[in-house]
Design an enzyme around this catalytic site. Structure first.
Site, PDB file in Angstrom:
ATOM      1  CB  CYS B 111      -1.042  -0.248   1.091  1.00 19.57           C
ATOM      2  SG  CYS B 111      -0.599  -0.172   2.934  1.00 19.57           S
ATOM      3  CG  HIS B 146      -4.956   0.418   3.829  1.00 17.66           C
ATOM      4  ND1 HIS B 146      -3.889  -0.490   3.040  1.00 17.66           N
ATOM      5  CD2 HIS B 146      -6.108   0.433   3.548  1.00 17.66           C
ATOM      6  CE1 HIS B 146      -4.730  -0.301   2.118  1.00 17.66           C
ATOM      7  NE2 HIS B 146      -5.502   0.419   1.768  1.00 17.66           N
ATOM      8  CB  SER B 163      -5.622  -2.768  -0.293  1.00 19.95           C
ATOM      9  OG  SER B 163      -6.421  -3.689   0.599  1.00 19.95           O
TER      10      SER B 163
END
Lengths: 68, 307
Positions: B111, B146, B163
């Site tokens: 990410c 994330h 992702s």
């Protein structure tokens, strides 16, 4: 005329073509290694992606069966 | 564990061997995976994706789709070893050099790498604002982090990124407010049984690929445990307003917050946010272990839904 006047000072020769060739060989070997690694990385990534997907799907199924 | 290749490319031998050892430990087939792949003569040839180029007339939303397709084509990196080392405190110009390298080497990414790539691929879209959005979520006793690249075009918000979960990456620029975008992510987290805990919003990133500025990763830090729903929304909109007004470091007063004493969101800083010594790559995806969650989750040999 001065006998030394026309004589040029001996310049050190530029890096031999052999050294340049060697460098080119190393670059080429490095490039080949990178290509090889890339192929193996993507083959590995495919396997690991499948594993992740299987595990995720199983988990989702269990969650559904347990009624969340 | 979470490994990072710090030696550039080609990957050096210790890092390479560590990657395969890790795979051998975590895959049910163990070392057979490596045996099948390493040295195999018939591995498929993976073409290097072409970096998208656009006609001047191509609308921004279309360009974003193309950028996202490109990022997706690189694939999410499930190998357990991150191939590009990202130091978040590097000046933008250094990160853009790294992004260029990513396009040349064309390897699977995670990410944070996708965020850097997203910035690089949208630098020439000067009417598009880009800002990092970081998430911290909780699942089954562990925390997960994330990050995506938020975008704002013509007042519509969206995101670029990558992702493991499809719903936690690309968002078309259709959300009318930043809150709507973030709530959408929150709902996506909920659908994969994660509880969103914190959202960190960065400031707009410069479009100059040679800028020596650092990316401001966490202009606002919003702790969902400490905010009511309404306050969360208000803080998000405050951040959006600050971005619209292009309030920079010390260049103007911040938008007033409801209650600074609670410090539930990050105050406007006159200086750059303190930067972590370690890059994201040093952190484990499940960085902080907590006592077992009271909610029972099916135990699939300890499988964690990572994002």
């Amino acid at each position: 005329m001065d006998p030394g006047a026309g004589a040029r000072k001996e310049r050190p020769k530029p890096r031999e073509p052999a050294a340049r060739l060697e460098k080119a060989k190393q670059r080429s070997a490095q490039q080949e290694l990178k290509q090889r690694q890339r192929a193996e990385i993507y083959a590995l990534n495919r396997v690991m992606t499948e594993l992740e997907q299987q595990q995720f799907d199983s988990f989702c199924k269990q969650m559904q069966e347990s009624g969340e | 564990p979470f490994f990072v290749n710090r030696g550039g490319l080609p990957v050096d031998e210790p890092t390479w061997e560590r990657m395969w050892r890790h795979v051998g430990r975590i895959h049910p087939e163990g070392e057979r995976v490596a045996q099948r792949i390493r040295g195999a003569a018939d591995l498929p040839k993976i073409p290097i994706p072409s970096v998208p180029v656009f006609q001047p007339s191509t609308p921004i939303p279309e360009r974003l789709e193309a950028v996202q397709r490109y990022i997706r084509e690189l694939q999410y990196n499930h190998t357990g070893t991150q191939f590009f080392e990202i130091k978040k405190s590097r000046p933008l110009t250094g990160l853009m050099d790294l992004a260029k390298e990513m396009t040349k080497e064309a390897l699977p990414i995670k990410c944070l790498e996708a965020v850097i790539l997203g910035i690089y691929l949208t630098n020439n879209m000067t009417t598009l604002d880009r800002f990092p959005i970081s998430f911290k979520s909780h699942f089954s006793g562990n925390y997960f982090r994330h990050i995506v690249l938020g975008v704002n075009f013509g007042g519509r918000y969206g995101a670029l990124g990558i992702s493991r979960r499809e719903e936690l990456m690309y968002k078309a620029p259709v959300f009318r407010t930043l809150s709507e975008l973030i709530f959408d992510f929150e709902e996506a987290y909920r659908r994969c049984w994660h509880t969103l805990k914190k959202v960190k919003l960065g400031h707009c990133v410069s479009h100059d690929p040679h800028s020596v500025e650092q990316i401001e990763w966490k202009r606002s830090i919003l702790d969902l445990d400490k905010l009511t729903r309404e306050d969360f929304r208000k803080e998000l909109e405050r951040h959006a307003r600050d971005m619209r007004l292009k309030i920079g470091k010390g260049t103007g007063p911040p938008s007033p917050t409801k209650d600074r004493k609670k410090d539930v969101s990050s105050p406007q800083r006159g200086q750059a946010s303190p930067h972590r010594r370690n890059s994201r790559g040093d952190r484990r995806p499940s960085g902080e272990k907590k006592p077992a969650d009271s909610k029972a989750m099916p135990d699939l040999n300890g499988y964690q839904i990572r994002v």
